[in-house]
Design a protein around this motif. Structure first.
Motif, PDB file in Angstrom:
ATOM      1  N   SER A   1      -7.599  14.048   1.995  1.00  0.00           N
ATOM      2  CA  SER A   1      -7.760  13.600   3.384  1.00  0.00           C
ATOM      3  C   SER A   1      -7.747  12.074   3.456  1.00  0.00           C
ATOM      4  O   SER A   1      -7.189  11.484   4.393  1.00  0.00           O
ATOM      5  N   GLY A   2      -8.337  11.408   2.424  1.00  0.00           N
ATOM      6  CA  GLY A   2      -8.297   9.937   2.378  1.00  0.00           C
ATOM      7  C   GLY A   2      -6.876   9.435   2.207  1.00  0.00           C
ATOM      8  O   GLY A   2      -6.452   8.475   2.864  1.00  0.00           O
ATOM      9  N   TYR A   3      -6.119  10.088   1.337  1.00  0.00           N
ATOM     10  CA  TYR A   3      -4.707   9.727   1.108  1.00  0.00           C
ATOM     11  C   TYR A   3      -3.909   9.872   2.406  1.00  0.00           C
ATOM     12  O   TYR A   3      -3.147   8.978   2.786  1.00  0.00           O
ATOM     13  N   ALA A   4      -4.106  11.002   3.091  1.00  0.00           N
ATOM     14  CA  ALA A   4      -3.372  11.241   4.349  1.00  0.00           C
ATOM     15  C   ALA A   4      -3.714  10.171   5.383  1.00  0.00           C
ATOM     16  O   ALA A   4      -2.831   9.665   6.097  1.00  0.00           O
ATOM     17  N   ALA A   5      -4.990   9.812   5.477  1.00  0.00           N
ATOM     18  CA  ALA A   5      -5.422   8.805   6.459  1.00  0.00           C
ATOM     19  C   ALA A   5      -4.777   7.447   6.160  1.00  0.00           C
ATOM     20  O   ALA A   5      -4.350   6.732   7.072  1.00  0.00           O
ATOM     21  N   GLU A   6      -4.680   7.095   4.858  1.00  0.00           N
ATOM     22  CA  GLU A   6      -4.087   5.803   4.483  1.00  0.00           C
ATOM     23  C   GLU A   6      -2.581   5.800   4.738  1.00  0.00           C
ATOM     24  O   GLU A   6      -2.018   4.798   5.179  1.00  0.00           O
TER      25      GLU A   6
ATOM     26  N   ALA B   1      10.488   2.292   6.203  1.00  0.00           N
ATOM     27  CA  ALA B   1       9.077   2.443   5.821  1.00  0.00           C
ATOM     28  C   ALA B   1       8.423   3.570   6.606  1.00  0.00           C
ATOM     29  O   ALA B   1       7.649   4.359   6.061  1.00  0.00           O
ATOM     30  N   LYS B   2       8.758   3.658   7.896  1.00  0.00           N
ATOM     31  CA  LYS B   2       8.198   4.732   8.727  1.00  0.00           C
ATOM     32  C   LYS B   2       8.663   6.092   8.216  1.00  0.00           C
ATOM     33  O   LYS B   2       7.908   7.067   8.190  1.00  0.00           O
ATOM     34  N   GLY B   3       9.931   6.136   7.790  1.00  0.00           N
ATOM     35  CA  GLY B   3      10.491   7.382   7.253  1.00  0.00           C
ATOM     36  C   GLY B   3       9.766   7.816   5.989  1.00  0.00           C
ATOM     37  O   GLY B   3       9.409   8.990   5.824  1.00  0.00           O
ATOM     38  N   VAL B   4       9.530   6.846   5.095  1.00  0.00           N
ATOM     39  CA  VAL B   4       8.813   7.155   3.841  1.00  0.00           C
ATOM     40  C   VAL B   4       7.390   7.630   4.148  1.00  0.00           C
ATOM     41  O   VAL B   4       6.911   8.620   3.587  1.00  0.00           O
TER      42      VAL B   4
ATOM     43  N   SER C   1       3.768   5.872  -5.359  1.00  0.00           N
ATOM     44  CA  SER C   1       3.814   5.928  -6.827  1.00  0.00           C
ATOM     45  C   SER C   1       2.793   6.907  -7.410  1.00  0.00           C
ATOM     46  O   SER C   1       2.922   7.349  -8.551  1.00  0.00           O
ATOM     47  N   LEU C   2       1.766   7.243  -6.648  1.00  0.00           N
ATOM     48  CA  LEU C   2       0.707   8.114  -7.177  1.00  0.00           C
ATOM     49  C   LEU C   2       1.167   9.548  -7.418  1.00  0.00           C
ATOM     50  O   LEU C   2       0.593  10.260  -8.238  1.00  0.00           O
ATOM     51  N   GLN C   3       2.212   9.989  -6.684  1.00  0.00           N
ATOM     52  CA  GLN C   3       2.693  11.383  -6.791  1.00  0.00           C
ATOM     53  C   GLN C   3       1.528  12.369  -6.665  1.00  0.00           C
ATOM     54  O   GLN C   3       1.227  13.166  -7.555  1.00  0.00           O
TER      55      GLN C   3
ATOM     56  N   LYS D   1       0.834  -1.203   0.000  1.00  0.00           N
ATOM     57  CA  LYS D   1       0.000   0.000   0.000  1.00  0.00           C
ATOM     58  C   LYS D   1       0.870   1.255   0.000  1.00  0.00           C
ATOM     59  O   LYS D   1       0.602   2.211  -0.737  1.00  0.00           O
ATOM     60  N   LEU D   2       1.925   1.229   0.804  1.00  0.00           N
ATOM     61  CA  LEU D   2       2.815   2.391   0.875  1.00  0.00           C
ATOM     62  C   LEU D   2       3.473   2.642  -0.484  1.00  0.00           C
ATOM     63  O   LEU D   2       3.558   3.782  -0.945  1.00  0.00           O
TER      64      LEU D   2
END
Length: 986
Positions: free
Chosen positions: A303-308, A321-324, A276-278, A270-271
């Motif tokens: 807001s949906g992107y931020a929540a995910e 992964a946490k850094g990304v 990749s969506l930029q 998912k990350l």
């Protein structure tokens, strides 16, 4: 037009010109046609030849019903005919050489109904019988927009009718949905996605409505198809291109991207997808002026992107992964904060939930980084934006009309979650929070007049909410910026202080931080000014004024002795308020709630009732208040005897206010002060009581006045102690006159207080009043159950039930305070039998278990008080016989055999314990006389086996009450099983 077409038109008529009889005939005729075996052929024929839309709709609805209900019984030939005909219509093909293109050219609801018919067939036949339905459909898309539109409707109907989890589904529907999705994934999803891409690419500039339909149906499917079919180098650039370039299609394209963002996946994948969506390509769009619907869809996307992304951060453990995740979050958050403050967006996204989760991640960073500190400020900005009232309701909120009340309630409810969020923010960044509140207060004062009220109210509420979220100790010591903020609050004059909301939240906030003032007494003059000037008690709005009186009373309670130097100033400032409270105009103002303005007298009482005030001063202060009030009552009572009945209510209203004032004033004086250390003060209250008791003589039937005098008597019992006794006979006699059930219940509560406070000292007075009470009550209440059923729950019945309940408490209080001899006085003996019958019935049958318990406890006490040990002289003739034959049998056994006696209920178990204790006490007092009767008569009637009866005797004669209780419960349960509920209560 044939008969069927006519009948259908009558059936669908909404003009109201056709009578019900004709409509029923038309319905019956249509239903008759539906039952024909050739109904499918009839429907397809009508669809080919009739151009009437109502007829077409009826035919399609009928086909759907036939397939749904009769599919299993249809012949293979009929199924083939229906399948071929429905599919031909959907693909704009002729049926048996007859053209049905008119169906696809009809209104949307006809096309939607056709789609539902096809989906009903898919439900029964795909993939086992009709495996090629989708692959057969795809080549027809080349016919153009009409068929493409139909294909989109079929996909949307399939989602609505079977696949979407937004609706409740049966297990059969869930299984069918799973079967269909699995087959589609394997067989045709890739081709459908390819078709979507080609159609949108081809028609994006020429038929935007068609492309919107394609994107809408695609959005529905993204959640369960292979994400790689959409998240690739072809489709994602197309979607972003549509968002950035196409005004008509960008909202639908954004919704598809949001579906990609929400796709359920393993967190690492998912990350990678989110990265990749930029997404930054669309950040600039949210600040555009224009289509609010599109802005809302972009707001939902961000807001949906931020929540995910935040969810990925929480679920992934590797540092990389946490850094990304944090990098992506930091990139999108400024836009999300902008969205939260400026845009309308999907209500399903919870701002508070997201921000709380984000604040939760900050706990892992100590200290907070610069970026996060910036975000904390932005979160506080979001909170402030959302707690603000809408200026459109300013007038309604100020005068507090119906609209204003509804808006105030709505905002109060909405603020609850935001308050929780503020607490979380304050825990991770207290300094930033306090600086923000300081700047908010300063900024609000300087804000433009059109926003000033709402800005100031929001800033003050934030400060108040901060006080709610920190400890009393932090407030007391003035931790952080509080030592700067509280003086700033007290010294600031807000231009909009005349507004009700601003004035109220200001006073609440000052009160909330009073612990700081306790430690920093130099600010007391500023606090007094805030409460005593036009910001508080002298505010023009009566709601604010009364609330200020209540809050001032709380402040006085807290500061008490520290206010002694200010008493003169306070009393001087309150002179007009005190006078106004007992004026005709004020008495007539009836405001909801408990804040009636009398709290100002309680505050004065607390101030002048302290022993730290010199006696002489105290007497002067009290006299200056009580004397004019008593004189006013005296004058009003004299005039009331002479004046007309029209003037009486107004006079009674003022007297009522005066009694409330004196009652509240007396709360500041302790019993020790007025009876022991300063009896002169006690004398002043006695003289006042003398005056106020005259009210009962002049206004014997005015219930509100009787109620207020009763309340004052309650107060004087606590204040004057035993020195109130000389006033009681007259007072109680007057209160008994003309008393209705509701007033009688209040009267019993007063007696309960007197008994609990004075115990046996009250015996003589109680003996005098008890016969009158018993006579009055037993005359109006039932000794058995109140009627139930329709029409019986009247106010009169409810008042009698309340009186009966209060009576049980009253009798319980008498019995448990060594006053049971009152029941045996010569004047009271005549009421003994009805009282016993009432207590017996209640102990066995009352629906309230706690009332039954109280009655059993009364019996236990009376047995102990009135019965000597076995063979002793009988103090109350017939009582022992009544207890053994009636109480023991009915309450201690028969009532327990009823299945409504629920041993699993905690209160019932407590009642059971009292019933077992009653048996123990009866055995101690009556010996074998009780035991023989109970076992030979009661147990025998319940068909109790001999061995159980013998065990009962043994346990009762032993000393282990717990063992007796446990055994008796098992005995009752075994008798219940044996009786199977057949025993009738006697």
């Amino acid at each position: 037009m044939d008969d069927l077409e006519k009948a259908i038109l009558i059936l669908f008529d909404v003009s109201g010109s056709i009578d019900d009889g004709l409509k029923k005939k038309a319905k019956d005729y249509c239903d008759e046609i539906k039952e024909k075996s050739s109904i499918c052929s009839i429907c397809f024929k009508k669809l080919c030849f009739s151009s009437i839309v109502e007829v077409r709709f009826w035919c399609l609805q009928t086909l759907q019903d036939v397939i749904r209900i009769r599919y299993a019984s249809m012949s293979p030939e009929e199924k083939f005919f229906v399948r071929k005909s429905v599919f031909s219509m959907a693909c704009s093909e002729p049926i048996d050489d007859e053209n049905v293109a008119g169906v696809l050219e009809g209104p949307a609801y006809i096309k939607n109904k056709l789609a539902q018919v096809l989906v009903t067939l898919i439900y029964f036949e795909y993939p086992l019988i009709w495996s090629s339905v989708f692959t057969d459909f795809l080549p027809h898309l080349s016919k153009g927009a009409v068929v493409i539109d139909m294909f989109c409707r079929v996909l949307s109907a399939l989602d609505d009718e079977l696949i979407s989890l937004d609706y409740t589904r049966t297990s059969e529907e869930m299984a069918a949905a799973g079967r269909i999705k699995d087959a589609m994934r394997q067989q045709c999803v890739a081709q459908i996605v390819r078709a979507w891409y080609d159609i949108v690419s081809l028609y994006r500039n020429s038929d935007e409505e068609l492309c919107t339909s394609v994107l809408e149906s695609m959005r529905r499917y993204i959640s369960w198809i292979d994400i790689g079919l959409i998240a690739n180098d072809a489709f994602i650039p197309l979607l972003f291109d549509l968002i950035l370039v196409s005004e008509q299609l960008r909202g639908a394209a954004a919704a598809c991207l949001l579906a990609v963002v929400y796709k359920g996946m393993e967190p690492q994948s998912k990350l990678s997808l989110l990265q990749s969506l930029q997404i930054s390509r669309v950040f600039g769009l949210i600040a555009e002026d224009g289509d609010s619907e599109f802005i809302s869809s972009i707001a939902a996307l961000l807001s949906g992107y931020a929540a995910e992304v935040l969810e990925c951060f929480k679920r992934l453990n590797s540092e990389e992964a946490k850094g990304v995740s944090m990098e992506l979050l930091n990139e999108v958050l400024p836009s999300v904060f902008y969205v939260m403050q400026n845009c309308e967006f999907d209500a399903t996204f919870s701002i508070v939930q997201f921000l709380s989760a984000y604040v939760g991640t900050m706990k892992s960073f100590s200290p907070l980084r610069e970026k996060q500190l910036l975000h904390v400020g932005q979160i506080l900005e979001v909170i402030r934006t959302h707690i603000r009232y809408d200026p459109a309701y300013r007038h309604n909120l100020d005068i507090l009309d119906k609209i204003g009340r509804e808006e105030e309630d709505r905002v109060a409810e909405f603020r609850k979650d935001l308050l929780v969020l503020l607490r979380s923010v304050n825990r991770v960044a207290p300094d930033v929070t306090q600086i923000f509140i300081r700047n908010s207060l300063a900024g609000a004062v300087a804000s433009s007049p059109d926003r000033n009220v709402e800005e100031v109210e929001a800033a003050l509420y934030l400060f108040y909410a901060l006080g709610e979220s920190i400890s009393d100790e932090s407030i007391r010591t003035g931790s952080g910026l509080l030592s700067e903020l509280v003086p700033m609050l007290l010294s600031t004059r807000f231009p909009c202080h005349s507004n009700r909301l601003v004035a109220l939240v200001y006073l609440e906030t000052v009160t909330r931080f009073m612990k700081f003032i306790q430690e920093n007494t130099q600010y007391i003059p500023m606090v007094m000014a805030a409460f005593l000037d036009e910001r508080g008690i002298h505010h023009p709005n009566i709601n604010v004024s009364r609330r200020a009186s209540y809050l001032f009373m709380r402040v006085v309670k807290l500061l008490k002795v520290k206010l002694v130097p200010f008493i003169e100033t306070i009393l001087q400032s309150l002179q007009d308020t005190v006078a106004r409270f007992t004026s005709m105009e004020y008495a007539a103002k009836d405001l909801p709630g408990s804040e009636d303005g009398s709290h100002i007298f309680e505050a004065i009482g607390l101030l002048i009732g302290m022993e730290d005030v010199p006696l002489e001063k105290q007497s002067d202060y009290l006299s200056a208040l009580l004397t004019p009030l008593c004189q006013q009552v005296d004058t009003l009572l004299k005039h009331a005897k002479l004046s007309s009945s029209e003037e009486a209510p107004a006079k009674a209203g003022i007297i009522q206010q005066i009694i409330m004032a004196i009652n509240s004033l007396s709360k500041g004086f302790s019993e020790r002060l007025v009876t022991a250390s300063r009896p002169a003060i006690g004398l002043m209250f006695k003289q006042t009581l003398d005056v106020l008791l005259q009210v009962l003589v002049v206004f014997p039937k005015v219930e509100p006045l009787r109620s207020k005098v009763t309340s004052f008597l309650h107060r004087m019992v606590e204040t004057l102690g035993v020195s109130v006794f000389p006033y009681l006979p007259k007072a109680l006699e007057q209160l008994l006159v003309e008393s209705e059930p509701k007033e009688m219940a209040s009267f019993l509560l007063l007696l309960n207080q007197l008994i609990c406070k004075f115990n046996t000292l009250f015996r003589d007075i109680l003996e005098e009043v008890f016969p009158a009470i018993a006579g009055r009550i037993f005359n109006v209440i039932r000794t058995d159950a109140f009627p139930s059923g329709p029409g019986t729950n009247t106010e009169e019945v409810r008042e009698l039930q309340d009186l009966q309940r209060t009576l049980y408490t009253f009798l319980h209080v008498i019995a448990t305070h060594n006053l049971s001899s009152v029941f045996l006085s010569p004047k009271s003996r005549g009421y003994l039998d009805p009282m016993m019958q009432l207590l017996l019935y209640t102990s066995c049958n009352h629906t309230d278990i706690l009332v039954r318990k109280a009655c059993v406890q009364i019996f236990i006490t009376l047995i102990k008080d009135w019965c000597s040990r076995p063979s002793g002289e009988e103090k109350v003739p017939g009582f022992q016989k009544f207890i053994i034959e009636a109480f023991a049998t009915n309450c201690c056994l028969y009532s327990l055999l009823d299945k409504s006696f629920e041993f699993r209920d905690a209160n019932t178990l407590v009642l059971f314990g009292e019933i077992v204790l009653a048996q123990k006490v009866m055995y101690e007092k009556f010996g074998d006389e009780f035991l023989i009767h109970f076992v030979s008569k009661a147990f025998a009637a319940a068909h109790c086996p001999q061995d159980l009866a013998a065990q009962y005797c043994q346990k009762l004669q032993g000393s282990d009450i717990k063992a007796l209780k446990s055994f008796y419960q098992s005995l009752v349960e075994s008798l219940r099983m044996q009786q199977n509920g057949s025993l009738v209560f006697r």
